[in-house]
Design a protein around this motif. Structure first.
Motif, short mmCIF file in Angstrom:
data_model
loop_
_atom_site.label_atom_id
_atom_site.label_comp_id
_atom_site.label_asym_id
_atom_site.label_seq_id
_atom_site.Cartn_x
_atom_site.Cartn_y
_atom_site.Cartn_z
N ALA A 66 13.99 60.63 24.81
CA ALA A 66 15.05 59.86 25.34
C ALA A 66 14.03 59.51 26.41
O ALA A 66 14.57 57.98 27.28
CB ALA A 66 16.15 60.09 24.82
N LEU A 67 13.85 60.78 26.82
CA LEU A 67 12.60 60.95 28.36
C LEU A 67 11.79 60.04 28.65
O LEU A 67 11.93 58.91 29.60
CB LEU A 67 12.70 62.02 28.87
N GLU A 68 11.09 60.14 27.51
CA GLU A 68 9.82 59.25 27.79
C GLU A 68 10.32 57.81 27.45
O GLU A 68 9.50 57.43 28.12
CB GLU A 68 9.25 59.84 26.27
N GLN A 69 11.40 57.41 26.39
CA GLN A 69 11.68 55.92 26.35
C GLN A 69 12.08 55.54 27.57
O GLN A 69 11.56 54.58 28.38
CB GLN A 69 12.39 56.26 25.49
N GLN A 70 13.11 55.97 28.20
CA GLN A 70 12.93 55.51 29.99
C GLN A 70 12.20 55.80 31.28
O GLN A 70 12.37 54.94 31.73
CB GLN A 70 14.62 56.61 30.09
N LEU A 71 10.70 56.88 31.25
CA LEU A 71 10.40 57.10 31.63
C LEU A 71 9.19 55.60 31.94
O LEU A 71 9.00 54.35 31.76
CB LEU A 71 9.53 58.32 31.52
N ARG A 72 9.01 54.75 30.13
CA ARG A 72 8.25 53.64 30.01
C ARG A 72 8.89 52.49 30.34
O ARG A 72 8.02 51.53 30.84
CB ARG A 72 8.08 53.54 28.57
N HIS A 73 10.37 52.49 30.30
CA HIS A 73 11.35 51.64 30.16
C HIS A 73 11.57 51.40 32.09
O HIS A 73 11.17 49.98 32.35
CB HIS A 73 12.18 51.80 30.06
N ALA A 74 11.41 52.16 32.81
CA ALA A 74 11.00 52.09 34.36
C ALA A 74 10.48 51.86 35.04
O ALA A 74 9.86 51.10 35.34
CB ALA A 74 11.39 53.72 34.91
N GLN A 75 9.09 52.23 34.30
CA GLN A 75 7.65 51.81 35.02
C GLN A 75 7.56 50.23 34.22
O GLN A 75 6.61 49.45 34.90
CB GLN A 75 6.62 52.15 34.09
N LYS A 76 8.00 50.00 32.84
CA LYS A 76 7.71 48.82 33.11
C LYS A 76 8.91 47.37 34.16
O LYS A 76 7.63 46.99 34.08
CB LYS A 76 8.65 48.01 31.94
N MET A 77 10.27 47.88 34.44
CA MET A 77 10.74 47.74 35.05
C MET A 77 10.25 47.23 36.48
O MET A 77 10.35 46.13 37.27
CB MET A 77 12.26 48.26 34.86
#
Length: 266
Positions: A66-77
Motif C-alpha cells: 500500500a505504501l508503494e502504491q501511495q509513493l507511485r501515486h505521489a510521484q505521478k501527481m
C-alpha cells in the motif's frame, strides 16, 4: 487460499524444480474474505529416502504494498503538477495576446451590438481561461486557491452562454436558481471548472440529445446525512446540483451528479 488460482501454478512450478526461490508475490484471501499481499520464499527438497519435503515462508507485505502504491501515486501527481505548470505558463502568454487584441477591438468598435457582442465574448472567454490557468499554476505549486464571497447564481448564470455552445443545440440547458440564495465563500474559477466538467460529461452521455439541469438551493443537512458524508458537518448549506437525462456508459460514469455542497459564508 489464492485470490487467483494461476498464482498457485506459479508456486508449483518453483516447487517442482526443487530449487530455492525468494520474493514470489501472491494474493491470499482469508476465510473472512479479507485479502492480504504476501511474499513467498522457500524450497522443495528430497531426503535420503527420496521423500519430497516442502519448506515455505510467507511474509505479509500488505502495508508495504500500500505504501508503494501511495509513493507511485505521489510521484505521478508531482509529474502532472510540473507538466501543468509548464502548460499554464505557455498558455497564459497566448491569453495575454488574445486579451490585448480583444481590448483593442472593443476600444475601436462602434456601438453596433452585432460587432461588439462577439468581441466581448472573446474577452470574457479569455478572462475565464486566465482564471483556469491560475488554478493550474496553484495546482503545480501546491498552493491553496484564494476563495472569496460570491453569489453562486451569478457565477453560474455568467457561464450559461458558453455552456450552451459547449453542449450543442440538441441538449436543452435549464437553470433553476434558488430564491434568496445564501452567499458562499469559494473560488469562482473552481466553481466554473466543476460546472464545465460536469456539463461535458452530460453532453457525452446524451449523444442523441436531452436535458441538462443546473439547480441551486439553500439546504439544511442533518446529523444523519453528515454521518455518511465525511467531513460534512450538520448545518445550513448552499447546494449546486447538476443532472441530465443521459444513460450511463461503461467507460464514462453517468453525468448525473451534484457538486459537494458549499457551506454559506458566516
Amino acid at each position: 487460499m489464492y485470490s487467483d488460482s494461476q498464482q498457485w501454478f506459479g508456486l508449483a512450478d518453483f516447487l517442482r524444480a526443487l530449487e530455492k526461490f525468494h520474493g514470489l508475490p501472491a494474493d491470499w484471501v482469508h476465510k473472512d474474505h479479507t485479502s492480504i499481499n504476501v511474499r513467498l520464499s522457500g524450497r522443495a527438497f528430497r531426503d535420503k529416502g527420496n521423500t519430497i519435503f516442502f519448506e515455505l515462508f510467507a511474509e505479509d507485505v500488505t502495508e508495504h504494498r500500500a505504501l508503494e502504491q501511495q509513493l507511485r501515486h505521489a510521484q505521478k501527481m508531482e509529474a502532472v503538477g510540473r507538466l501543468a505548470g509548464g502548460i499554464a505558463h505557455d498558455f497564459n502568454n497566448l491569453l495575454m495576446v488574445i486579451s490585448g487584441y480583444s481590448e483593442f477591438l472593443l476600444d475601436r468598435l462602434g456601438p453596433d451590438p452585432t460587432l461588439r457582442g462577439p468581441a466581448q465574448e472573446v474577452a470574457n472567454a479569455a478572462g475565464r481561461a486566465t482564471s483556469l490557468t491560475r488554478q493550474l499554476v496553484a495546482f503545480s505549486r501546491k498552493q491553496m486557491l484564494a476563495p472569496k464571497v460570491i453569489d453562486l447564481n451569478s457565477v453560474v448564470t455568467e457561464n450559461l452562454k458558453m455552456l450552451t455552445r459547449l453542449i450543442g443545440e440538441d441538449i436543452d440547458l435549464v437553470m433553476v436558481p434558488g430564491a434568496d440564495l445564501g452567499a458562499v465563500k469559494a473560488d469562482p474559477g473552481q466553481i466554473e471548472q466543476v460546472v464545465m466538467n460536469l456539463a461535458v460529461n452530460a453532453r457525452d452521455a446524451m449523444p442523441q440529445g436531452g436535458n441538462l439541469t443546473i439547480e441551486t438551493a439553500n439546504v439544511q443537512l442533518d446529523a444523519n446525512y453528515a454521518r455518511f458524508h465525511e467531513p460534512v458537518k450538520p448545518g445550513d448549506y448552499v447546494m449546486l446540483a447538476i443532472s441530465d437525462t443521459g444513460m450511463a456508459w461503461i467507460q464514462i460514469p453517468r453525468a448525473t451528479s451534484s457538486s459537494p455542497s458549499i457551506p454559506p459564508k458566516d
